[in-house]
Design an enzyme around this catalytic site. Structure first.
Site, mmCIF file in Angstrom:
data_model
loop_
_atom_site.group_PDB
_atom_site.id
_atom_site.type_symbol
_atom_site.label_atom_id
_atom_site.label_comp_id
_atom_site.label_asym_id
_atom_site.label_seq_id
_atom_site.Cartn_x
_atom_site.Cartn_y
_atom_site.Cartn_z
ATOM 1 N N THR A 133 39.933 28.741 35.436
ATOM 2 C CA THR A 133 39.927 30.040 34.759
ATOM 3 C C THR A 133 41.073 30.130 33.750
ATOM 4 O O THR A 133 40.879 30.556 32.615
ATOM 5 C CB THR A 133 40.060 31.167 35.811
ATOM 6 O OG1 THR A 133 38.906 31.113 36.655
ATOM 7 C CG2 THR A 133 40.149 32.530 35.156
ATOM 8 N N THR A 163 57.439 26.389 36.836
ATOM 9 C CA THR A 163 57.673 25.177 37.621
ATOM 10 C C THR A 163 56.330 24.616 38.093
ATOM 11 O O THR A 163 55.495 25.341 38.626
ATOM 12 C CB THR A 163 58.579 25.495 38.828
ATOM 13 O OG1 THR A 163 59.809 25.993 38.316
ATOM 14 C CG2 THR A 163 58.832 24.253 39.670
ATOM 15 N N HIS A 165 39.617 21.960 42.506
ATOM 16 C CA HIS A 165 38.970 22.292 43.789
ATOM 17 C C HIS A 165 37.455 22.122 43.785
ATOM 18 O O HIS A 165 36.815 22.201 44.820
ATOM 19 C CB HIS A 165 39.375 23.692 44.268
ATOM 20 C CG HIS A 165 38.718 24.840 43.581
ATOM 21 N ND1 HIS A 165 37.630 25.479 44.128
ATOM 22 C CD2 HIS A 165 38.984 25.480 42.425
ATOM 23 C CE1 HIS A 165 37.268 26.473 43.330
ATOM 24 N NE2 HIS A 165 38.081 26.492 42.279
ATOM 25 N N ASN A 195 27.235 26.301 36.244
ATOM 26 C CA ASN A 195 27.591 26.339 37.664
ATOM 27 C C ASN A 195 26.489 26.895 38.547
ATOM 28 O O ASN A 195 26.425 26.591 39.730
ATOM 29 C CB ASN A 195 28.886 27.128 37.875
ATOM 30 C CG ASN A 195 28.909 28.435 37.113
ATOM 31 O OD1 ASN A 195 28.690 28.471 35.902
ATOM 32 N ND2 ASN A 195 29.151 29.520 37.818
ATOM 33 N N CYS A 227 31.577 34.606 42.211
ATOM 34 C CA CYS A 227 32.294 35.684 41.530
ATOM 35 C C CYS A 227 31.419 36.906 41.329
ATOM 36 O O CYS A 227 31.904 38.019 41.262
ATOM 37 C CB CYS A 227 32.801 35.212 40.173
ATOM 38 S SG CYS A 227 33.371 33.521 40.186
HETATM 39 C C1 LIG Z 1 34.643 27.352 39.180
HETATM 40 C C2 LIG Z 1 34.433 27.425 37.711
HETATM 41 C C3 LIG Z 1 35.425 27.946 36.865
HETATM 42 C C4 LIG Z 1 36.710 28.528 37.386
HETATM 43 O O1 LIG Z 1 37.545 27.558 37.946
HETATM 44 P P1 LIG Z 1 38.682 28.052 38.998
HETATM 45 O O2 LIG Z 1 39.562 26.868 39.156
HETATM 46 O O3 LIG Z 1 37.951 28.419 40.249
HETATM 47 O O4 LIG Z 1 39.349 29.218 38.375
HETATM 48 C C5 LIG Z 1 35.185 27.957 35.513
HETATM 49 N N1 LIG Z 1 34.039 27.482 35.005
HETATM 50 C C6 LIG Z 1 33.068 26.975 35.770
HETATM 51 C C7 LIG Z 1 31.833 26.447 35.144
HETATM 52 C C8 LIG Z 1 33.226 26.934 37.147
HETATM 53 O O5 LIG Z 1 32.260 26.454 37.915
#
Ligand SMILES: *Cc1c(COP(=O)(O)O)cnc(C)c1O
Length: 395
Positions: free
Chosen positions: A74, A240, A204, A154, A328
Site C-alpha cells: 500500500t 529506521t 506477505h 488480486n 479490504c
Molecule cells: C495486497 C495487495 C496490496 C497491498 O499490499 P499490503 O502490503 O497488504 O499493503 C496492493 N495491491 C495488490 C494488488 C494487493 O493484492
C-alpha cells in the site's frame, strides 16, 4: 470437520520456518541500527539489508540501487503515484491513467489527488478483466504523467499485457507504474523487458512477513519522497529500517526463486483441477477472470442465486478459509468493484467466492474443496427464494 484448509493466499500467506529463523536473529543477536556504521553491530544490520536488496533486485531484473524498502504494498502504491504527481505539480502535467479494477491503494490515492487538481482516467475492462490497448492509447493526453496498471488482479487473477502497456507508455514518454503485489512470485517480472518504471511489491503475499514492501524506481525517475525524515534508503524513504522484516522479505524471495517454474506448473495444475471440478459438478456458475491469462493460484467463481457471505460462513464451518472479494472490501455491502467493472450484475457478483491456493495445497485438498462447496451451494440454493422463483419461471 477437523480439517483446516487455508485457501486465501491472495490475502496473505504463511511465513515459513526458514524465513522466521532468518528473521529471528535480527531481533536479539544482530539488533544494531543500520545507520550506526561505526561499530560491527550496526554494520551487520546494514549488510543484511543490502543482501536482501540485491536478492529482490535480481528477482525482477533491476539494479539494487533501484530498490527501496517501504512498510507495505500500500505504501509503495501511494509513494509511486503521489511521488510522481507531486514531482509534476505546476509543471503542466496533471493527468493519470489507471483502471477500474485496481486495488484500493491505487484507486483511493488517485481520488485523493483530485484535491490537487490532478485528474484520473479509469480505463474499462472486458468481461475477463482485461484492458483495451486502443482505449489506453486514446486516453493519453499531453498532460498525462503516469500510467498505473496492476500486473495481475488480486480478486479475479487476470494478468494484463504489461509489456505492451509498457511499450505504449515508453513511446509516449509517460512513466509506467505497476502494482506487482499479486504477480510477484507467480509471474516472471522483468522491469527491463516489460518497460516498467515503478513496481510495487509486498512480502506477505509471497511467504514473507507482514508490514514490509518494496518499490522499484527506475534510475533517473523524477519522484518526490512520501516519507520525510532521516537519510535512510539513500535519502528517499526515511525511518529506521525494519531490518528483520527486510531480511524476511529477502529470504522469502530466495525461496520463491528456488523452484519457481516447477512450483508454478504444479499450482497451475491444481488450479485447473479446482476450476474443472467446480464447473463440472455445480450448475449455474460463472468463472470470473480470464480462462488462461490468470494467476496460477486463483480460482474465482460466482454461484448464481446465493450470497457469497453465506457460502463463506459455511465453508468456515467446514474448516476452509476463502474470500468473497478482497479482504479490504468485505464488511461492506457493495459487491466487488472489480466484478462490477467486468459487467457482471449485482446479484451474480454478490455470489462470488475466491479460492487462492499455495504450494502447500494438495490434490486431496482440491477434491475436498470441490465436494464441500458443491454440498454448500446445493444446500443454500434449496433455501434460496431467488432460485425458487427461477425454477417456477422455467416450469
Ligand atoms: C495486497 C495487495 C496490496 C497491498 O499490499 P499490503 O502490503 O497488504 O499493503 C496492493 N495491491 C495488490 C494488488 C494487493 O493484492
Amino acid at each position: 470437520m477437523s480439517r483446516k484448509l487455508y485457501l486465501d493466499n491472495a490475502a496473505t500467506t504463511r511465513v515459513g520456518k526458514e524465513v522466521i529463523d532468518e528473521m529471528s536473529k535480527y531481533f536479539d543477536e544482530f539488533y544494531g541500527n543500520p545507520s550506526s556504521q561505526l561499530y560491527e553491530l550496526g554494520r551487520r544490520s546494514k549488510e543484511a539489508i543490502e543482501r536482501a536488496r540485491r536478492t529482490v533486485a535480481d528477482f525482477i531484473n533491476a539494479n539494487e540501487k533501484e530498490i527501496y524498502f517501504t512498510a507495505s504494498g500500500t505504501e509503495s502504491d501511494n509513494w509511486a503515484i503521489k511521488g510522481v504527481a507531486f514531482a509534476n505539480l505546476n509543471k503542466g502535467k496533471n493527468h493519470i491513467i489507471t483502471t477500474k479494477i485496481e486495488h484500493q491503494a491505487v484507486i483511493h490515492t488517485c481520488e485523493y489527488l483530485e484535491k490537487f487538481g490532478i485528474e484520473t482516467t479509469y480505463l474499462d475492462v472486458d468481461k475477463y478483466g482485461l484492458i483495451d490497448l486502443e482505449q489506453l492509447k486514446e486516453a493519453i493526453k499531453a498532460e498525462t504523467m503516469l500510467i498505473s496498471i496492476m500486473f495481475a488482479n488480486n480478486e479475479i487473477g487476470t494478468i494484463q499485457p504489461i509489456e505492451e502497456i509498457g511499450k505504449i507508455a515508453r513511446d509516449n514518454k509517460i512513466l509506467f507504474h505497476v502494482d506487482g503485489v499479486q504477480a510477484l512470485g507467480s509471474v516472471k517480472i522483468d522491469v527491463e523487458k516489460q518497460n516498467i518504471d515503478l513496481l510495487s511489491m509486498s512480502a506477505h503475499k509471497i511467504g514473507g512477513p507482514k508490514g514490509i514492501g518494496g518499490l522499484y524506481i527506475r534510475r533517473g525517475t523524477r519522484i518526490d519522497n512520501l516519507v520525510h525524515g532521516g537519510a535512510q534508503e539513500r535519502g528517499k524513504r526515511a525511518g529506521t529500517e525494519g531490518v528483520q522484516n527486510i531480511v524476511g522479505f529477502g529470504k522469502a524471495v530466495e525461496i520463491v526463486k528456488e523452484n519457481f517454474d516447477s512450483n508454478i506448473e504444479r499450482i497451475t495444475t491444481l488450479r485447473d483441477r479446482l476450476i474443472e471440478g467446480i464447473k463440472n459438478n455445480i450448475p449455474d456458475v460463472v468463472l470470473n477472470g480470464h480462462p488462461t491469462k490468470r494467476l496460477a493460484n486463483n480460482v474465482n467463481f460466482s454461484y448464481k442465486y446465493i450470497e457469497g457471505e453465506s457460502i463463506l460462513l459455511l465453508l468456515d464451518m467446514e474448516g476452509i478459509s476463502a474470500s468473497s472479494g478482497s479482504a479490504c472490501t468485505s464488511g461492506s455491502l457493495d459487491p466487488s468493484h472489480v466484478l462490477l467493472a467486468t459487467g457482471m450484475d449485482h446479484g451474480t457478483a454478490h455470489g462470488s467466492i475466491r479460492f487462492t491456493i499455495s504450494e502447500e495445497t494438495t490434490e486431496e485438498d482440491i477434491d475436498y474443496t470441490v465436494e464441500t462447496i458443491k454440498r454448500i451451494v446445493d444446500k443454500l440454493r434449496a433455501m434460496s427464494p431467488i432460485k425458487n422463483d427461477e425454477d417456477l419461471k422455467k416450469s
